[in-house]
Design an enzyme around this catalytic site. Structure first.
Site, PDB file in Angstrom:
ATOM      1  N   MET A 159       0.872  -1.169   0.000  1.00 26.79           N
ATOM      2  CA  MET A 159       0.000   0.000   0.000  1.00 26.79           C
ATOM      3  C   MET A 159       0.916   1.227   0.000  1.00 26.79           C
ATOM      4  SD  MET A 159      -3.170  -1.206   0.819  1.00 26.79           S
ATOM      5  CE  MET A 159      -4.035   0.104   1.677  1.00 26.79           C
ATOM      6  N   CYS A 160       0.507   2.304  -0.661  1.00 24.71           N
ATOM      7  CA  CYS A 160       1.458   3.404  -0.726  1.00 24.71           C
ATOM      8  C   CYS A 160       0.793   4.719  -1.049  1.00 24.71           C
ATOM      9  CB  CYS A 160       2.459   3.201  -1.857  1.00 24.71           C
ATOM     10  SG  CYS A 160       3.013   1.549  -2.037  1.00 24.71           S
TER      11      CYS A 160
END
Ligand SMILES: *[C@@H]1O[C@H](CO)[C@@H](O)[C@H](O)[C@H]1NC(C)=O
Ligand SMILES: *[C@@H]1O[C@H](CO)[C@@H](O)[C@H](O)[C@H]1NC(C)=O
Ligand SMILES: *[C@@H]1O[C@H](CO)[C@@H](O)[C@H](O)[C@H]1NC(C)=O
Length: 389
Positions: free
Chosen positions: A133-134
């Protein structure tokens, strides 16, 4: 049991969203010296089996610790990984030889240097394709200089530590974070922010040419299908998402070439590629499905001097339980185009909820100069309540 715990946890979090405030900090720069991620060198002139020997030896115990954790605990909550782990001793070692050169030999070298069986090193390398996730940002200042940054958030659902209020996996990952200079004939060809023992690329830059970050794309069928097709030799005319990035860093000589390559290459999983380049206007979000790109959004398209991508299609509203885009855009606008610097981006990435309990590092890149800096990140409840993701 584990699943039940996650649902209970989700329920508590979602019903208490209100307590997590949004921030737009301006006092986080410069980060303290103990936050600076070190750099190691991978010499591409060495045989593939030798290249990672030094790094693998330095980080041997941390790699073993993480692989053990994946095998023991992560399987408990992830049926897909359970399936992969059942293949660790049978299919995965052989998989190394099905990957294009030099990846199989590099993994063999890491296996030799750490003493971790090859199948487990392959598992460790596949693992990073799945749980990233980013937040990524590309921004251009008034003089046309483009910079690029990203937070890496890793380990969602992979074990919440009730005692410490942390994600155990994120804690185990931090010690493995390292920058890598890939050299050839004594020159730095490209640089990455990576994890020791991991040979693909999630964040990287070819100095003077382009920078790139990859964010996971969820909610679309295909996450594991490509992997399964690969393992069982149903379809190997596709690239792993993070190996395609390394291929591109190795071969693309221009920004335009890099964008074209990543827009077209067949992939094992959907994702978002975010690129920046050395010239004004060089910035793009490529929304990928396995077969091609669903959308290409260039810098300036919506009359903004920056691009933001998290883990959702940029033309849709993000889900209410994970909206990092709206606060990020707000914070960028507050800072304004007069403040497009490593300092301002680092402040944005250090503000909640861009900074959350999954965040392990912030990387900052300037393609024109080749400057790459990475910093360890921690979200501590003592300062202000942290969103778990
Ligand atoms: C990595 O490359 C940069 C130049 O791009 C250089 O300044 C730095 O010293 C290198 N680091 C190591 C450990 O060789
Ligand atoms: C959790 O906290 C305990 C006590 O403070 C510490 O010993 C342990 O290493 C922590 N665990 C992790 C994964 O950080
Ligand atoms: C990709 O394209 C091929 C042929 O063009 C098609 O058979 C396949 O279903 C497509 N796959 C996806 C995931 O769209």
């Amino acid at each position: 049991m584990a699943i039940l715990r996650i649902f209970l946890f989700l329920f508590v979090i979602i019903s208490s969203q209100g307590i997590f405030g949004e921030q737009c900090l301006n006092d986080q720069w410069p980060p303290k010296a103990d936050r600076v991620v070190p750099t190691h060198v991978v010499n591409l002139d060495l045989p593939a089996t030798e290249r990672w020997k030094e790094i693998s030896t330095i980080y041997k115990s941390e790699i073993i610790d993480l692989v053990d954790y994946i095998k023991k605990f992560v399987v408990e909550i992830s049926p897909e990984l359970q399936f992969l782990i059942s293949l660790v001793d049978t299919k995965l070692p052989a998989m190394a030889d099905t990957l294009p050169a030099p990846y199989g030999d590099e993994m063999k070298g890491i296996s030799q240097a750490t003493g971790v069986p090859l199948g487990e090193i392959v598992l460790y390398n596949i693992f990073y394709e799945i749980f990233t996730m980013c937040t990524s940002i590309v921004a251009q200042d008034k003089n046309g200089n483009v910079i690029h940054g990203r937070n890496l958030d890793f380990g969602l659902f992979l074990g919440w530590d009730m005692l410490n209020n942390t994600w155990t996996l994120s804690e185990k990952l931090r010690p493995l974070i390292t920058q890598v200079n890939f050299t050839q004939n004594g020159q730095v060809i490209f640089k990455t922010t990576s994890f020791a023992g991991y040979i693909g690329v999630i964040t990287g830059m070819r100095p003077g040419v382009f920078s790139i970050s990859m964010n996971e794309r969820y909610g679309l069928k295909g996450g594991y299908i490509g992997l399964i097709e690969w393992i069982f030799n149903i379809n190997r005319k596709q690239s792993f998402v993070t190996f395609a990035m390394r291929d591109m860093l190795t071969t693309s000589e221009t920004y335009d070439q890099a964008v074209k390559y990543l827009a077209e290459v067949k992939l094992t999983a959907p994702c978002y590629y975010i690129l920046a380049g050395p010239k004004p206007g060089d910035g793009v979000i490529v929304t990928r499905s396995r077969n091609g790109s669903d959308d290409i959004k260039p810098l300036g398209k919506d009359n903004l001097w920056f691009l933001v991508e998290t883990n959702y299609d940029n033309w849709k509203k993000p889900p209410f339980y994970d909206d990092r885009v709206t606060p990020c855009i707000k914070c960028m606008k507050t800072k304004g185009q007069n403040q497009v610097t490593f300092e301002s981006l680092f402040n944005v990435f250090s503000s909640r909820p861009m900074l959350n309990k999954l965040t392990v590092y912030t990387a900052l890149m300037e393609p024109a100069t080749g400057r790459l800096e990475s910093y360890w990140q921690y979200c501590r409840d003592e300062d202000a309540p942290c969103v778990p993701w």
